[in-house]
Design an enzyme around this catalytic site. Structure first.
Site, PDB file in Angstrom:
ATOM      1  N   ALA A  61     -34.598 -20.759   3.348  1.00  0.00           N
ATOM      2  CA  ALA A  61     -33.442 -21.668   3.371  1.00  0.00           C
ATOM      3  C   ALA A  61     -32.327 -21.063   4.217  1.00  0.00           C
ATOM      4  O   ALA A  61     -32.181 -19.845   4.282  1.00  0.00           O
ATOM      5  CB  ALA A  61     -32.951 -21.890   1.945  1.00  0.00           C
ATOM      6  N   GLY A 102     -38.810 -20.214   1.814  1.00  0.00           N
ATOM      7  CA  GLY A 102     -39.270 -21.458   2.420  1.00  0.00           C
ATOM      8  C   GLY A 102     -40.096 -21.218   3.678  1.00  0.00           C
ATOM      9  O   GLY A 102     -40.976 -22.027   4.011  1.00  0.00           O
ATOM     10  N   GLU A 105     -43.478 -20.714   2.455  1.00  0.00           N
ATOM     11  CA  GLU A 105     -43.982 -21.986   1.910  1.00  0.00           C
ATOM     12  C   GLU A 105     -44.407 -22.924   3.036  1.00  0.00           C
ATOM     13  O   GLU A 105     -45.407 -23.634   2.930  1.00  0.00           O
ATOM     14  CB  GLU A 105     -42.911 -22.630   1.025  1.00  0.00           C
ATOM     15  CG  GLU A 105     -42.700 -21.837  -0.272  1.00  0.00           C
ATOM     16  CD  GLU A 105     -41.587 -22.402  -1.127  1.00  0.00           C
ATOM     17  OE1 GLU A 105     -40.440 -22.476  -0.627  1.00  0.00           O
ATOM     18  OE2 GLU A 105     -41.833 -22.772  -2.283  1.00  0.00           O
ATOM     19  N   GLU A 125     -36.896 -15.872  -4.079  1.00  0.00           N
ATOM     20  CA  GLU A 125     -35.946 -16.790  -4.739  1.00  0.00           C
ATOM     21  C   GLU A 125     -35.486 -16.285  -6.093  1.00  0.00           C
ATOM     22  O   GLU A 125     -34.364 -16.560  -6.526  1.00  0.00           O
ATOM     23  CB  GLU A 125     -36.588 -18.176  -4.900  1.00  0.00           C
ATOM     24  CG  GLU A 125     -36.734 -18.976  -3.619  1.00  0.00           C
ATOM     25  CD  GLU A 125     -37.948 -18.597  -2.777  1.00  0.00           C
ATOM     26  OE1 GLU A 125     -38.637 -17.611  -3.118  1.00  0.00           O
ATOM     27  OE2 GLU A 125     -38.193 -19.288  -1.776  1.00  0.00           O
TER      28      GLU A 125
END
Ligand code: NAD
Length: 703
Positions: A61, A102, A105, A125
């Site tokens: 992010a 992310g 991911e 995270e």
């Protein structure tokens, strides 16, 4: 630029380009989707490579978007991931360095992944009180197995791609190449092969199994409960990996991940961790000293005084590979200091935390001396002698006479006036406070005390030096105690009054420990040595006779009950043990003391104990902001969490006050002011708190 699209004949290449780490900003997400559409519409394109420019594949992010509408503006990362999975042409993630959060991911959603050897791979995270919310908890167990994946998710640790590639049966890395430089060419070749072979494998279609799933999940839950204490996120990570193992469909697991992610986003614990993450970054920024300010070269450090602090300070620089000269007055003290440093390193070797060869290297960088002449070439001198102004005066006059021009002269004083110390030299612009915390080689906090004449390049050099030795630096102005110790004085005074009014030391400690402090004030006093506070109090009583203290701490010290080091303090200690046993002697002393003061003891609730101590920090913290000793409330929170054992999940005293509500804080202070045994003057709410309340704001609004 956020991401760009290019073609190499039949291969489309989408390169994320959002420095510094290709955070998945709104613009980047948009460009990724645009690139995918272009590639899918182009008949010539047979496969798509997604990669990253610069320092990272993607760090996840985009933290610049945190707390802004851009973070939640569609398309979300989940939309990008869905588009990749729906692609009719193979999508290959080409990872050359960092794939985190992310970013990982995103890679997990691709049909194939090619990594260079030394990539850092993580789902961090949990460090922000969250969990991977774009399928990480569902896909990572499918490619690495539930145990490795859960370990990564629950700890947030980063693992090298070459190590992950060794895991038997792993499906994260389809191809590992030797270096980041050759990755692009290899990725194109790999993409062509995969396009020819056909097939669009997706991680979501892989099974997620464990030979003993129920027992393993139970084991993981127990482990996490012990580790995570006050933080909900690690337990929720376990729930999500359990869902990956147990759900009937992949989407059912995704649903559970989403629910838990949304829940964690709203918890005060995650808010506290996110607050601290940003506060630590903000602490390194000084309004009138931009990062571009030139820095002085620090290649040689000198430390004056090889006692408790001097030794630890020296170790910080030795650990960073910087040569250190350490000076004492007497050979005996020098030998003792060196032996302690050596002993600390040997303990690290025994614990397997340090290689024997590194111990030798570090000790070779250390030069002991009794002569100031050996300090001539130091670029940074840190003084850590006794906390007495006349001794500091002699040291600084001597340093001024011998140390080369342009060297930085720092004092580790905990409470003394840095401007006065600077005035002992003809170069006050080169003088600064570097207030380390004990043990100095372990504690993260460094208060950098900015004197009225400290030069900007001195400040920026010291901030950079702090980074080099892995400290969290916070700038403080000059006053008695700077930020941390000025506030702790009020906290300690309240702890003393609570004893006068009816509490026992263990009652106060337990209340604070239940709130989340590692140690309450009395156990802390016994650990640090009650004599240190006693010496400071004696000076303060002289300088500020109007400040009232409970005299119980003085009584304790008059009898030599300094704490663990004398086997007796607020508690008793058995020979060779650090276990604090409540002391009958102290209880009798308190009974007598109350009788002398004419105080009838009353039962005091944990809530009152905690709030008197915390709001004492908050009120003094607010005055520190008014006096411009700290430039932002978040700096105070960083000081308390990194230097004073304030519970991380509470985010620091100022955030706690915001979350409790300033209105409620003021009401509590007004109530405390009515207590005849407390200090009504102190409990007048700071002007700043009243102003914020009036304006409908809180401390966070003025960060
Ligand atoms: P200490 O007594 O353990 O060490 C002081 C050392 O300085 C001794 O080894 C002494 O021999 C040496 N010394 C004294 N005068 C000297 C001189 N003129 N030249 C060279 N060496 C001299 O004390 P400490 O706990 O290390 O504290 C040192 C400084 O650090 C103080 O200013 C203190 O306030 C500050 N400090 C202490 C702590 C703590 O928890 N101990 C924390 C932060 C800051």
């Amino acid at each position: 630029m956020s991401a760009h699209y290019a073609k190499d004949n039949d291969i489309a290449i989408i390169t994320m380009d959002n420095p510094p780490v290709n955070g998945l900003s709104y613009a980047t997400r948009l460009k990724l989707l645009e690139g995918l559409s272009l590639a899918l519409d182009d008949a010539e394109v047979k496969a798509i490579v997604i990669t990253g420019a610069g320092k990272a594949f993607s760090g996840g992010a985009d933290i610049k978007e945190f707390g802004t509408p851009w973070a939640s503006k569609e398309p979300h990362l989940l939309n990008v991931i869905a588009a990749i999975e729906q692609s009719s042409k193979p999508v290959i993630a080409a990872v050359h360095t960092v794939a985190m959060g992310g970013g990982l991911e995103l890679a997990l959603a691709c049909h194939f992944r090619i990594f260079s050897r030394a990539c850092d791979v993580a789902l961090p995270e949990v460090n922000l009180g969250l969990l991977p919310g774009a399928g990480g908890t569902q896909r990572l167990p499918r490619v690495l197995g539930a145990e490795v994946a859960l370990n990564m998710i629950v700890t947030g640790v980063s693992i090298k791609s070459q190590d992950l590639a060794q895991i038997p049966g792993q499906k994260l890395i389809d191809k590992l190449v030797d270096s980041a430089e050759e990755l692009k060419a290899q990725a194109l070749e790999f993409a062509r092969t995969k396009a020819q072979e056909g097939g669009l494998p997706l991680v979501r279609n892989l099974p997620c199994k464990h030979p003993n799933a129920d027992a393993y999940i139970q084991f993981a839950r127990n482990m996490v409960k012990g580790m995570a204490k006050n933080l909900p996120a690690p337990g929720k990570c376990v729930d999500c990996v359990a869902a990956a193992l147990k759900s009937r469909t992949f989407d059912e697991g995704m649903h559970i991940e989403r629910e838990n992610f949304v829940y964690l986003m709203s918890t005060p614990e995650s808010r506290a961790l996110r607050h601290l993450f940003f506060s630590q970054r903000a602490a390194s920024k000084i309004a009138d000293v931009p990062e571009s300010t030139p820095k002085r070269l620090v290649q040689q450090v000198a430390v004056v005084g090889a006692g408790t602090m001097g030794g630890g300070i020296a170790m910080n620089y030795l650990n960073a590979g910087v040569p250190v000269t350490i000076l004492e007055m007497q050979q005996e003290a020098l030998d003792r200091g060196l032996a302690t440093i050596q002993k600390n390193y040997v303990a690290q070797v025994k614990k397997g935390k340090l290689k024997e060869s590194d111990l030798q290297k570090r000790m070779q960088l250390l030069k002991p001396t009794l002569s100031y002449d050996d300090l001539q070439n130091a670029d940074l001198v840190i003084e850590a002698v006794f906390e007495e102004m006349d001794i500091k005066q002699k040291v600084f006059e001597k340093l001024d006479a011998v140390v080369k021009p342009g060297a930085i002269l720092a004092s580790n004083t905990s409470t003394l006036d840095v401007n006065k110390i600077a005035s002992f030299t003809k170069r006050p612009q080169d003088v600064v406070g570097m207030h380390f915390f004990s043990p100095a080689n372990v504690m993260k906090l460094l208060e950098v005390v900015r004197g009225s004449q400290t030069a900007k390049d001195v400040l920026s050099t010291v901030m950079a030096s702090a980074k080099q030795i892995k400290k969290t630096a916070v700038v403080a102005g000059v006053c008695d105690g700077f930020i941390g110790n000025r506030m702790i004085e009020q906290y300690s005074r309240q702890a003393g009054f609570l004893l006068d009014e009816g509490c026992t030391p263990s009652q106060v400690d337990k209340a604070l420990e239940r709130f989340g402090f590692a140690m309450g004030p009395f156990r802390m006093g016994d650990l640090a040595g009650n004599d240190i506070g006693w010496a400071i109090r004696k000076r303060r009583v002289q300088e500020r006779p109007f400040m009232r203290y409970s005299t119980t701490a003085d009584k304790l010290c008059e009898l030599g009950r300094f704490g663990q080091k004398t086997k007796a303090g607020w508690y008793d200690y058995m020979e060779g043990s650090r276990n604090a046993t409540p002391s009958q002697w102290v209880e009798d002393m308190l009974v007598q003391h109350r009788a002398q003061l004419g105080i009838k003891p009353r039962k005091i609730s944990d809530d009152e104990i905690v709030h008197r101590l915390l709001f004492a920090l908050v009120n003094e913290g607010a005055r520190i902001l008014e006096d411009k000793i700290a430039s932002k409330a978040s700096d105070i929170d960083v000081v308390y969490v990194t230097g004073y054992g304030f519970p991380i999940h509470r985010g620091g005293p100022m955030l706690y006050a915001d979350q409790y509500g300033l209105y409620n804080v003021v009401r509590a202070m007004q109530k405390f002011a009515k207590n005849p045994y407390d200090d009504a003057q102190f409990w007048q709410p700071a002007k700043l708190i009243l102003e914020l309340l009036d304006a409908g704001k809180n401390f966070n609004n003025i960060n």
